[in-house]
Design an enzyme around this catalytic site. Structure first.
Site, short mmCIF file in Angstrom:
data_model
loop_
_atom_site.label_atom_id
_atom_site.label_comp_id
_atom_site.label_asym_id
_atom_site.label_seq_id
_atom_site.Cartn_x
_atom_site.Cartn_y
_atom_site.Cartn_z
CG ASP A 91 -1.97 -1.06 1.24
OD1 ASP A 91 -1.85 -2.01 0.43
OD2 ASP A 91 -2.91 -0.97 2.04
CE LYS A 153 -5.04 1.90 3.14
NZ LYS A 153 -3.84 1.22 3.66
CE LYS A 182 -6.55 -1.50 3.08
NZ LYS A 182 -5.16 -1.99 3.29
#
Length: 228
Positions: A91, A153, A182
């Site tokens: 990430d 995300k 996400k």
């Protein structure tokens, strides 16, 4: 709400600056027990965690975290190092200064470079929605779609706010079919987690969902034992 399906979409997360190995090990143990999507942990623990869990649980880590203003070369090194240490998922945080400068071309180039450094592992792109306008968020949906990343995300969980229903809805309306969503940061109830999934999220970054399920189980056990 199907609790098992919800747990299977959770990146069980511990990114505290003071996280110890015992705490990381517990995150891994709970991730395995409750069949989480992954354990998301600091990069310094990736090798140790991967050796500990083997193939029982994917290991996720973060790079350029939480501010995103490292150089592209540094982020690429961090991503490659994480993968070499056993990370299954990465990430990354984008350079928010470039967004404010409207240098979306540089943001896209960086994501592409980091995706290459990930050597086929999943890449999730954190855009830190609480610091952006809706216009910027929409443009970043297009950037991430073009970049080849796997997920967009919402948040690091380390800024002034986390995921919102509005942002997930906005993502769902503007990302391409190749990009999943996400939601992360501040997800504090099973009901909210379920709603994020209903709105279009495929993953949840949270430390609380597994804890809530554990508490429910403990309460049920106490009730069954007559001590409740």
């Amino acid at each position: 709400m199907n609790i098992q399906e919800l747990l299977a979409k959770c990146d069980h997360t511990l990114l505290s600056q003071t996280a110890t190995w015992d705490e990381i090990k517990l995150i891994c143990d709970d991730g395995i027990k409750y069949h989480a999507a992954s354990a998301c942990i600091p990069a310094s623990y990736v090798k140790q965690a991967k050796e500990y869990v083997g193939d029982r649980l994917p290991i996720c880590t973060v790079i350029g975290f939480p501010n995103g203003y490292d150089t592209t070369a540094a982020k690429c090194f961090m991503a490659a190092d994480a993968v070499d240490n056993g990370a299954d998922e990465v990430d990354m945080v984008i350079n928010l200064g470039w967004v404010k400068d409207r240098r979306f071309d540089l943001v896209e180039e960086e994501i592409r470079a980091i995706k290459e450094a990930c050597k086929g592992r999943l890449l999730k792109v954190i855009i830190e929605t609480c610091l952006l306008t809706d216009e910027e968020k929409v443009e970043l949906c297009h950037v991430v779609t073009r970049s080849g990343a796997d997920y967009i995300k919402t948040s690091t969980g380390f800024s002034k706010a986390g995921a919102t229903f509005h942002d997930v809805e906005l993502f769902a309306a503007n990302v391409g079919p190749n990009v999943k969503i996400k939601a992360a940061g501040g997800i504090s109830s099973l009901e909210d987690a379920d709603k994020f999934l209903a709105l279009g999220a495929s993953r949840l970054g949270t430390s609380r969902v597994v804890k809530l399920v554990k508490a429910m189980e403990a309460g049920q056990k106490a009730k069954d034992d007559g001590s409740y």
